[in-house]
Design an enzyme around this catalytic site. Structure first.
Site, PDB file in Angstrom:
ATOM      1  CG  HIS A  48     -13.628  25.859  10.714  1.00 20.35           C
ATOM      2  ND1 HIS A  48     -14.350  26.184   9.006  1.00 20.35           N
ATOM      3  CD2 HIS A  48     -13.484  24.975  10.722  1.00 20.35           C
ATOM      4  CE1 HIS A  48     -13.625  25.297   8.792  1.00 20.35           C
ATOM      5  NE2 HIS A  48     -13.628  24.059   9.926  1.00 20.35           N
ATOM      6  CG  HIS A 135      -5.304  22.437  10.966  1.00 18.34           C
ATOM      7  ND1 HIS A 135      -5.315  21.802  11.241  1.00 18.34           N
ATOM      8  CD2 HIS A 135      -6.090  22.902   9.991  1.00 18.34           C
ATOM      9  CE1 HIS A 135      -6.257  20.641  10.683  1.00 18.34           C
ATOM     10  NE2 HIS A 135      -5.976  21.150   9.852  1.00 18.34           N
TER      11      HIS A 135
END
Length: 199
Positions: A48, A135
């Site tokens: 995620h 990220h």
């Protein structure tokens, strides 16, 4: 203390990676794990991009939180992201985190992140002080005797096998975001408690 713990959920808000990209990226990480020793690799279903970490949240707060997030979900349109490159946090020879970066319509991702932070602020949640750096965390705590080097990673290539010119497995359209609850020691570790789609 135990009863108090049951009255809270450890929550965060994130953009979930699509299943097919998670599968292919997971395969690539499985290959990496054979030659790079990290203490923990992220389960592919847990990939995620965090929008905001909320931490321990009282259960009675959750309905108001979800209502605030539903309101902002209607103010955003779908946008495209693409996996970009490997990166690390921490010392170069022994990083704390291995991650995959993203490119694409980052201004829309950043706008969504700002909206999320603004929506949760009246409920007592605060944003991290550090600059938002989207990220995907892939692994934690490098534990190899051989010093870490980015050259050992190779290129981040997530696409359909045999399709050298196509990035269709590498980019995707973000159509919403999710609220996750952390389930410590479970595999996968994150449970979706709410899906919020753009409309």
């Amino acid at each position: 203390m135990k009863s108090a713990a049951k009255e809270t959920e450890r929550l965060f808000i994130a953009v979930k990676l699509p299943a097919e990209i998670s599968r292919v990226l997971g395969q690539e990480c499985a290959e990496l794990s054979e030659r790079l020793k990290f203490a923990k690799w992220t389960h592919p279903l847990d990939y995620h991009i965090t929008l905001q970490f909320l931490g321990d949240t009282r259960k009675e707060q959750i309905p108001a939180l979800l209502e605030a997030l539903k309101e902002i979900s209607g103010k955003h349109a779908p946008f495209k992201l693409q996996l970009k490159e490997w990166g690390t946090f921490g010392p170069g020879s022994a990083p704390r985190v291995l991650w995959a970066g993203v490119s694409g319509e980052l201004e829309k991702l950043q706008g969504l992140q700002r909206s999320v932070v603004s929506a949760t602020a009246p409920l007592g949640f605060s944003a991290e002080e550090r600059l938002y750096a989207p990220h995907l965390t892939l692994a934690r705590k490098y534990r190899d005797e051989l010093p870490f080097s980015t050259e050992r990673l190779g290129n981040l290539q997530v696409h359909k096998p045999g399709d050298e010119n196509n990035c269709s497995e590498n980019d995707w359209t973000v159509e919403g975001f999710v609220v996750y609850a952390t389930r410590m020691h479970a595999i996968p570790m994150y449970e979706i408690i709410e899906n919020l789609t753009f409309f």
